[in-house]
Design a protein around this motif. Sequence first.
Motif, PDB file in Angstrom:
ATOM      1  N   GLU A  71       0.672   1.963  -5.340  1.00  0.00           N
ATOM      2  CA  GLU A  71      -0.731   2.342  -5.151  1.00  0.00           C
ATOM      3  C   GLU A  71      -1.069   3.618  -5.906  1.00  0.00           C
ATOM      4  O   GLU A  71      -2.055   3.680  -6.632  1.00  0.00           O
ATOM      5  CB  GLU A  71      -1.051   2.533  -3.665  1.00  0.00           C
ATOM      6  N   ASP A  91       2.987   0.284  -1.156  1.00  0.00           N
ATOM      7  CA  ASP A  91       1.997   1.220  -0.616  1.00  0.00           C
ATOM      8  C   ASP A  91       2.781   2.269   0.169  1.00  0.00           C
ATOM      9  O   ASP A  91       3.348   1.972   1.233  1.00  0.00           O
ATOM     10  CB  ASP A  91       0.989   0.509   0.291  1.00  0.00           C
ATOM     11  N   VAL A  93       1.897   4.956   1.835  1.00  0.00           N
ATOM     12  CA  VAL A  93       1.294   5.298   3.136  1.00  0.00           C
ATOM     13  C   VAL A  93       0.073   4.388   3.289  1.00  0.00           C
ATOM     14  O   VAL A  93      -1.000   4.677   2.765  1.00  0.00           O
ATOM     15  CB  VAL A  93       0.861   6.779   3.211  1.00  0.00           C
ATOM     16  N   ASP A  94       0.240   3.263   3.962  1.00  0.00           N
ATOM     17  CA  ASP A  94      -0.920   2.400   4.211  1.00  0.00           C
ATOM     18  C   ASP A  94      -1.535   2.860   5.524  1.00  0.00           C
ATOM     19  O   ASP A  94      -0.866   2.900   6.558  1.00  0.00           O
ATOM     20  CB  ASP A  94      -0.520   0.925   4.279  1.00  0.00           C
ATOM     21  N   GLY A  95      -2.823   3.208   5.418  1.00  0.00           N
ATOM     22  CA  GLY A  95      -3.468   3.857   6.547  1.00  0.00           C
ATOM     23  C   GLY A  95      -3.561   5.349   6.271  1.00  0.00           C
ATOM     24  O   GLY A  95      -3.342   6.178   7.161  1.00  0.00           O
ATOM     25  N   THR A  96      -3.900   5.683   5.028  1.00  0.00           N
ATOM     26  CA  THR A  96      -3.969   7.117   4.663  1.00  0.00           C
ATOM     27  C   THR A  96      -5.030   7.841   5.495  1.00  0.00           C
ATOM     28  O   THR A  96      -4.829   8.986   5.893  1.00  0.00           O
ATOM     29  CB  THR A  96      -4.259   7.266   3.147  1.00  0.00           C
ATOM     30  N   GLU A 163     -10.815  -4.928  10.058  1.00  0.00           N
ATOM     31  CA  GLU A 163     -10.885  -3.534   9.624  1.00  0.00           C
ATOM     32  C   GLU A 163     -12.341  -3.086   9.578  1.00  0.00           C
ATOM     33  O   GLU A 163     -13.216  -3.836   9.138  1.00  0.00           O
ATOM     34  CB  GLU A 163     -10.252  -3.365   8.239  1.00  0.00           C
ATOM     35  N   SER A 165     -13.448  -0.528   7.764  1.00  0.00           N
ATOM     36  CA  SER A 165     -13.357   0.505   6.729  1.00  0.00           C
ATOM     37  C   SER A 165     -14.595   0.444   5.828  1.00  0.00           C
ATOM     38  O   SER A 165     -15.481  -0.363   6.041  1.00  0.00           O
ATOM     39  CB  SER A 165     -12.086   0.308   5.904  1.00  0.00           C
ATOM     40  N   SER A 195      -4.978   0.000   9.128  1.00  0.00           N
ATOM     41  CA  SER A 195      -3.957  -0.251   8.095  1.00  0.00           C
ATOM     42  C   SER A 195      -3.814  -1.761   7.950  1.00  0.00           C
ATOM     43  O   SER A 195      -3.511  -2.470   8.928  1.00  0.00           O
ATOM     44  CB  SER A 195      -2.634   0.377   8.511  1.00  0.00           C
ATOM     45  N   ALA A 196      -4.018  -2.242   6.727  1.00  0.00           N
ATOM     46  CA  ALA A 196      -3.904  -3.683   6.474  1.00  0.00           C
ATOM     47  C   ALA A 196      -2.492  -4.170   6.779  1.00  0.00           C
ATOM     48  O   ALA A 196      -2.295  -5.226   7.385  1.00  0.00           O
ATOM     49  CB  ALA A 196      -4.257  -3.967   5.018  1.00  0.00           C
ATOM     50  N   GLU A 213      -9.484  -9.651   5.346  1.00  0.00           N
ATOM     51  CA  GLU A 213     -10.159  -8.532   4.690  1.00  0.00           C
ATOM     52  C   GLU A 213     -10.336  -8.854   3.213  1.00  0.00           C
ATOM     53  O   GLU A 213      -9.491  -9.491   2.587  1.00  0.00           O
ATOM     54  CB  GLU A 213      -9.360  -7.227   4.854  1.00  0.00           C
ATOM     55  N   ASP A 220      -1.410  -3.379  -0.294  1.00  0.00           N
ATOM     56  CA  ASP A 220      -1.734  -3.408   1.142  1.00  0.00           C
ATOM     57  C   ASP A 220      -1.213  -4.691   1.800  1.00  0.00           C
ATOM     58  O   ASP A 220      -1.021  -4.733   3.016  1.00  0.00           O
ATOM     59  CB  ASP A 220      -3.258  -3.376   1.360  1.00  0.00           C
TER      60      ASP A 220
END
Length: 275
Positions: A71, A91, A93-96, A163, A165, A195-196, A213, A220
């Motif tokens: 990513e 990824d 950190v998924d869910g940054t 999600e 988002s 987080s996906a 999504e 993700d």
Amino acid sequence: MSDSLEEYLEVACGLTKEVGQIIRNKIWVDKQSIVTKEHKHDFVTETDQEVEKLLITGLSSQFPDHKFIGEETTSSGVKAEFTDDPTWIIDPVDGTLNFVHGYPNVCVSIGLAINKELVVGIIYVPVPDLMFTAIKGKGAFLNDKKIHVSNVKNLTDALLILELSGGAIAERRQTYVDYVSAFLCHVHGIRSAGSAAYNMAMVALGGGDCYFEIGIHCWDMAAGAIIVREAGGVVFDTTGGEFDVMSRRVLCAASEELAKQVVPYIKQTSPARDD
Ligand code: IPD
């Protein structure tokens, strides 16, 4: 081949545990150094960059001919090249956004594709120490215990994961409001983890029954796709067609019957592909 896949998984899991410690150490440290990317709610932190670098360095030292799609590397302008070569899709950190706020639904997500087919998946949630893994044809596991999707086939029995988002983008905001109002009268409930990868792990675990999504990226969903399938679930494009990890669209569910009931509610769009 399967011995190699096991070796790939073992090495990647070891590295994932190491970087998980960094995430655990930093999540509740006062202020992360944050930069925004595509829009004002799209963040990257120093930890995202550090973790991705450590994973790529560690994997490439063990497997020098493997390729990487990460990513943060991609965000810095390096174009994702998806070839038949073994390719780790990462990824860090998924869910940054969760990480920035100290909300612990944060995952390291790593998928390995060979000949463009996903063959290994790891989703590690470091704060509660949940390690989801799968190897093609060998089942899906949570901390070494086999997991399976739920047996839900009807929307009226489902815990749906959505999600919420894209709050910075008016059109996406409205789409999510529409989804909540359309689904809420049918399903048992709606959950949103931020987080996906976490969402897909929950479908694999049977904790949630369906998640979709549009607009997320290959990093993700690569690991989640193989983990859901190996847990007995289904993974489709949001139209109900064949899943394509580069398409930025995913629909996964405990059963095909459930996935097909969700498709008519999805507002279909086609974001620019990852490849
Ligand atoms: C995000 C998360 C989130 C999804 C966003 C993604 P990131 O990934 O997976 O659930 O809704 O679209 O960008 O940026 O935290 O790696």
